[in-house]
Design a protein around this motif. Structure first.
Motif, short mmCIF file in Angstrom:
data_model
loop_
_atom_site.label_atom_id
_atom_site.label_comp_id
_atom_site.label_asym_id
_atom_site.label_seq_id
_atom_site.Cartn_x
_atom_site.Cartn_y
_atom_site.Cartn_z
N SER A 68 0.83 -1.21 0.00
CA SER A 68 0.00 0.00 0.00
C SER A 68 0.86 1.26 0.00
CB SER A 68 -0.92 0.01 1.22
OG SER A 68 -2.04 -0.82 1.01
N LEU A 69 1.87 1.26 0.84
CA LEU A 69 2.69 2.46 0.98
C LEU A 69 3.45 2.75 -0.32
CD1 LEU A 69 3.22 4.44 3.32
CD2 LEU A 69 5.29 3.14 3.84
N ALA A 70 4.02 1.71 -0.92
CA ALA A 70 4.79 1.90 -2.14
C ALA A 70 3.91 2.43 -3.27
CB ALA A 70 5.44 0.58 -2.56
N THR A 71 2.64 2.06 -3.27
CA THR A 71 1.75 2.49 -4.34
C THR A 71 1.01 3.78 -3.99
OG1 THR A 71 0.08 0.93 -3.50
CG2 THR A 71 1.44 0.19 -5.34
N GLY A 72 1.38 4.42 -2.88
CA GLY A 72 0.89 5.77 -2.61
C GLY A 72 -0.23 5.89 -1.60
N ASN A 73 -0.61 4.79 -0.98
CA ASN A 73 -1.72 4.83 -0.02
C ASN A 73 -1.22 5.01 1.40
OD1 ASN A 73 -4.03 3.64 -1.92
ND2 ASN A 73 -2.21 2.35 -2.19
N PRO A 74 -1.71 6.01 2.13
CA PRO A 74 -1.41 6.09 3.56
C PRO A 74 -1.96 4.86 4.27
CG PRO A 74 -2.38 8.16 2.75
CD PRO A 74 -2.52 7.15 1.66
N VAL A 75 -1.25 4.39 5.29
CA VAL A 75 -1.61 3.10 5.90
C VAL A 75 -1.90 3.24 7.40
CG1 VAL A 75 -0.87 0.72 6.31
CG2 VAL A 75 -0.08 1.93 4.26
N LEU A 76 -3.07 2.79 7.80
CA LEU A 76 -3.39 2.63 9.22
C LEU A 76 -3.18 1.17 9.56
CD1 LEU A 76 -6.26 4.11 7.86
CD2 LEU A 76 -6.49 4.56 10.29
N VAL A 77 -2.34 0.89 10.55
CA VAL A 77 -2.20 -0.49 10.98
C VAL A 77 -2.96 -0.65 12.29
CG1 VAL A 77 -0.66 -2.42 11.34
CG2 VAL A 77 0.11 -0.46 10.00
N LYS A 78 -4.02 -1.45 12.24
CA LYS A 78 -4.80 -1.72 13.44
C LYS A 78 -4.19 -2.96 14.09
CE LYS A 78 -7.85 -3.74 15.20
NZ LYS A 78 -7.72 -4.56 16.44
N ALA A 79 -3.53 -2.76 15.20
CA ALA A 79 -2.87 -3.89 15.86
C ALA A 79 -3.89 -4.75 16.60
CB ALA A 79 -1.83 -3.37 16.85
N HIS A 80 -3.59 -6.03 16.71
CA HIS A 80 -4.39 -6.90 17.58
C HIS A 80 -4.08 -6.50 19.03
CE1 HIS A 80 -5.72 -10.50 19.69
NE2 HIS A 80 -6.37 -10.85 18.60
N PRO A 81 -5.10 -6.40 19.87
CA PRO A 81 -4.84 -5.97 21.25
C PRO A 81 -3.80 -6.83 21.97
CG PRO A 81 -7.22 -6.08 20.85
CD PRO A 81 -6.54 -6.64 19.63
N GLY A 82 -3.65 -8.06 21.53
CA GLY A 82 -2.70 -8.95 22.18
C GLY A 82 -1.29 -8.83 21.64
N ALA A 83 -1.08 -8.12 20.54
CA ALA A 83 0.25 -8.05 19.92
C ALA A 83 0.44 -6.69 19.26
CB ALA A 83 0.42 -9.18 18.90
N ILE A 84 0.49 -5.68 20.13
CA ILE A 84 0.63 -4.31 19.63
C ILE A 84 2.09 -3.94 19.42
CG2 ILE A 84 0.05 -1.88 20.06
CD1 ILE A 84 -2.15 -2.88 21.99
N LEU A 85 2.94 -4.33 20.37
CA LEU A 85 4.30 -3.79 20.39
C LEU A 85 5.08 -3.98 19.08
CD1 LEU A 85 6.48 -2.28 21.97
CD2 LEU A 85 7.22 -4.49 22.93
N PRO A 86 5.10 -5.18 18.49
CA PRO A 86 5.89 -5.31 17.25
C PRO A 86 5.35 -4.40 16.14
CG PRO A 86 5.24 -7.47 18.11
CD PRO A 86 4.48 -6.46 18.89
N VAL A 87 4.04 -4.19 16.15
CA VAL A 87 3.43 -3.31 15.15
C VAL A 87 3.81 -1.87 15.46
CG1 VAL A 87 1.25 -2.50 14.17
CG2 VAL A 87 1.52 -4.92 14.76
N ALA A 88 3.71 -1.50 16.72
CA ALA A 88 4.05 -0.12 17.11
C ALA A 88 5.51 0.19 16.77
CB ALA A 88 3.79 0.08 18.60
N MET A 89 6.40 -0.77 17.06
CA MET A 89 7.82 -0.54 16.73
C MET A 89 8.01 -0.37 15.23
SD MET A 89 9.46 -3.34 19.36
CE MET A 89 11.13 -3.22 18.73
N SER A 90 7.29 -1.17 14.45
CA SER A 90 7.41 -1.08 12.99
C SER A 90 6.86 0.26 12.50
CB SER A 90 6.65 -2.24 12.33
OG SER A 90 7.10 -3.48 12.84
#
Lengths: 565, 565
Positions: A225-247
């Motif tokens: 999505s990002l490479a093709t120009g779309n802003p990206v919202l990543v909705k993390a799973h409540p049980g596994a937020i940290l790796p997503v937040a770090m990314s």
């Protein structure tokens, strides 16, 4: 209108160009290739050594990210190894967040493929440098053992991200930027038009992450999505937020340094009590939705997020058909690893193993069904006999629901191997369970033809290999699957299995022994999901996965009057 | 398992290979290219001369095609030029037809891209040879004048078909057939897997044709689906069956000669009283649906045919914004052609022309709104003054509904130019109407912001060019459009128009005068529809149009045990 830092982003692109070129060659050849070493020893010592402390420094704090004014905080992650992470994350007003991302879209769109490519490649490189730190975060959210969390959560995820960038790049390159269209008009002068094509992103991209592979299953969509120009919202799973937040943090850092709005990649957190994915997925500004998780929610998204292109990876029933083998011991050893790795919490893990009730042919003669089942059970038992090794393979059970499911499933068949709790040498509170292996009959379809996520597998007695193949085909056509394995020494049976794999569009692994495992899927070579059975409507990564994320918009004007000519 | 004629189909592929190679180059460059001459004089005299008789020989008869046992007949086409075609076509039991096509799928799939490409290229060549005969069929179903029916219904449609074959071929070639995946294992021998990728079609492809462009709007989907392995049902519009039936006939002839089931391309006919498209579109075996027509039905398909990939081209409101011009006469002359061609029954015809109420700047000074409107009306009147020429441009009105719409719309504004009936020199019963041009105010949004299909256009008085652009943007965002035209001598205005075209994803034509017309769309260069505004969810033809029609299914086995090694 290029943003100020356009030139810098393009320089970054040139800097990473050879990586992209190799990735482009890799997706065309699909031979082995990886730019991000999976061997921890290939990284500088200090990056491994400092990672534990860096991870611990994140605990029991607020994790700051860029975004609009926060309206609250959320975060209640607990490590499957038995402790609370104690990290909070900002929550935003959805309207404000989406408006801000929408405002940032034109400059990201107009920066063009090279600048966006430069940003994506730089993000991936920085994620790679953070692989050890990410490994701790992945381990203590997903429950993966450390070695797996490093490989799958780090370099393998980065490989998948780069693969998506390469597919996106190739698809965008297939649209020329401009052309002089000159049509002969007989004796008159040709009709000449200057044409330009602009690549236009679909809109906002919502990526809904899962709890078991928060980076591996997220990066393909995020980077496509990002490479093709779309802003990206990543909705993390409540049980596994940290790796997503770090990314997301790494992405925001690169975007911000280059003068783009860091909120072009934003984190969304919610709680099991107040989930937000449904509402976001239906917002008219959200034009792309990527999801990994249950069929129930994936099907809901496909049915309801009608304004968006929806890409899903859902539940399935992965099957193995055993017809005949050289060495049953070798096959059983191979399957034992697949059933044990991450306690069967991979979407590619085999669940249902079809074996003729009259037994199978082997190099040592026919082996009866009961013995086949016992050899399989024994192989798992033996493989996990050493507790330390077992814990290093099994990892921990991500969710309480999976833990409960093991207990619920015990009654579904004759127990060939019971699931047992293990104590982790370092984390006494870890939720560790060995696989449950049940014997059922072909008639017990309601039992084995339903996904039983976790360390739960069935050995199914069938009327013979034809019956096994027919059942596998029916189950996969109805419930979907990401993997089908077949074991046979008879090429005619293998040909029938291959024909079946086309009919139900499932990836087939033939006679896997030794170090080749059915549940493993390598970026730049293996397609993950075919996109054409109920387990997934998309494939990681094929052209269809990227080509639907942007469109080409043309403008044309008579050549003589074109501006500046 | 290759069908017997696999070798022959591959020979055909080699025979046509250079055409495909040129097409592949053309889609990459998008400069002018066409393999099928649009100039009738480039064809042998006998093909033109015999066409009339060949067409007449089809009238008042049954049109035979391959399929299962027919269960009935349908067909009540009436030429918009005033006579009944009197042709009947077979109707099949849907279940039987779909089963037969489903049975034919594996051999078509397994024939592979080359054999399928050979078949598609041969079909296109034979269609090209039949262009004159097709021209008569297109003329007497759609109402297009003969010259247009020849070009648009013949070579231009064939171009679009070949373009789709080229896109499909390129997308399929991007998936390698096989690879040796050899992963280094440190000091141990590498882990080596032989991998194969099979291209698997989605399933049955339903192409729902329209009454105005039964070949041009059908061939892209037909050939994209066929080339990628999907059997195709073409559901003809009850008003324009013959051109579709003839095209299906050619496809069946080639398929049959090569030993494939001719029913791999099948015709479906129905009646307005007993339509079948909805039921077919929901059949679980139908995995691709392509549709050209009303937004009402297109939206219904998108919402309901959930088991399928749905590609639609629907209604829209094509706009022109006039800001400033060099010569108003030249601009008006250009628009007069666009408004008149095929009586505005093209999906690309301009409907709504925004002009500042304070007038426009020209090389001859400011021209007031009323005069701009009068010059436009006068240009159409003048262009159509010669009745023979007028009939040769206008063609006839395809449907009674469009005829009625002209009358209904008269009351919607101040009549600048009334629609008048004309008598065709050869066909006295032809339904011929000149364009209706109405003056309305920007406030009359309900009038001009709704598609009024047919020779109906509006000149809208706005507060200025900013207002014009804003209105065009809003209308297109809400209702969709395939074309936007802008006229300005000010590069800043053109830049704003171009930015707008990206925001609403519409193809922009700038300062079209002379022989360049906003409503014309050339294969191999112009994308028809962006796929990202409400007028169409797909583009003819881009990668997304073909990549979703097949998936790659892999099989892999340890290299050492691969069959035959």
């Amino acid at each position: 209108m290029k943003p100020l830092a356009y030139a810098t982003a393009v320089e970054l692109f040139e800097h990473h160009r050879s990586t992209l070129d190799q990735a482009l060659q890799a997706i065309q050849r699909r031979e082995y290739w990886s730019p991000y070493p999976e061997n921890p020893r290939r990284y500088p010592d200090e990056s491994a050594n400092g990672a534990q402390a860096a991870f611990e420094a994140l605990l029991n704090r607020h994790f700051p990210l860029a975004g609009p004014e926060p309206v609250g905080r959320a975060g209640a992650e607990r490590s499957p190894y038995g402790f609370d992470l104690g990290i909070s994350y900002d929550q935003y007003d959805a309207g404000q967040l989406l408006s801000r991302m929408q405002r940032a879209l034109p400059s990201w769109r107009d920066a063009g493929p090279q600048a966006r490519g430069g940003v994506c490649l730089e993000i991936l490189q920085r994620l790679n440098r953070k692989s050890f730190e990410l490994a701790h975060a992945v381990m203590h959210t997903t429950g993966q053992a450390y070695a797996m969390a490093f490989q799958a959560g780090g370099p393998h995820s980065q490989d998948r991200g780069l693969e998506a960038v390469a597919y996106a790049w190739r698809a965008m390159q297939e649209v020329p930027g401009a052309a002089l269209w000159s049509k002969p008009q007989g004796k008159q002068a040709p009709l000449a038009l200057c044409k330009q094509w602009h690549l236009v992103p679909r809109g906002l991209s919502l990526v809904i992450a899962c709890a078991t592979f928060p980076t591996w299953n997220t990066y393909p969509a995020l980077f496509a999505s990002l490479a093709t120009g779309n802003p990206v919202l990543v909705k993390a799973h409540p049980g596994a937020i940290l790796p997503v937040a770090m990314s997301v943090g790494v992405a925001q850092e690169v975007l911000g340094e280059l003068g783009f709005d860091p909120a072009l990649v934003s984190l969304v957190v919610d709680t099991p009590e107040a989930p937000v994915a449904r509402r976001l997925a239906l917002d008219p500004r959200v034009r792309l939705v990527d999801f990994t998780g249950s069929s129930a929610f994936g099907d809901w998204l496909e049915d309801n997020a009608r304004q968006a292109q929806v890409f899903t990876e859902k539940s399935g029933v992965n099957c193995v058909v055993i017809d005949s083998v050289g060495s049953l011991k070798s096959v059983a050893g191979n399957l034992a690893f697949t059933l044990s790795l991450y306690s069967g919490q991979m979407c590619t893990t085999t669940q249902t193993i079809f074996v003729p009730r009259d037994g199978i042919r082997t190099a040592d003669g026919v082996i009866a069904f009961d013995e086949v089942a016992q050899v399989l059970a024994g192989a798992v038992r033996g493989f996990l006999a050493d507790n330390e090794r077992a814990c290093g393979v099994l990892g921990a059970i991500q969710s309480e629901a999976t833990l409960a499911r093991i207990d619920e499933c015990r009654r579904l068949g004759e127990v060939l191997l019971d699931s047992e709790a293990r104590e982790h040498p370092q984390f006494p509170g870890a939720r560790i369970r060995t696989p449950l292996l049940l014997r059922v009959d072909a008639a017990d379809r309601a039992v084995y033809a339903e996904e039983r996520f976790g360390p739960i597998a069935f050995v199914v007695a069938t009327d013979g290999t034809e019956h096994s193949l027919a059942l596998a085909g029916e189950v996969i056509a109805e419930k979907g699957a990401l993997t089908l394995g077949v074991y046979s020494t008879d090429e005619a049976v293998l040909a029938r299995a291959e024909a079946l794999s086309l009919d139900v569009a499932v990836a087939l692994s033939i006679n896997f022994e030794g170090a080749a495992f059915i549940n493993q899927s390598a970026a730049f070579s293996d397609f993950h999901g075919s996109g054409a059975n109920p387990a997934a409507n998309a494939s990681l990564t094929d052209t269809a996965f990227v080509a639907r994320r942007f469109v080409a918009v043309q403008s044309r004007r008579p050549a003589a009057t074109a501006g500046g000519n």
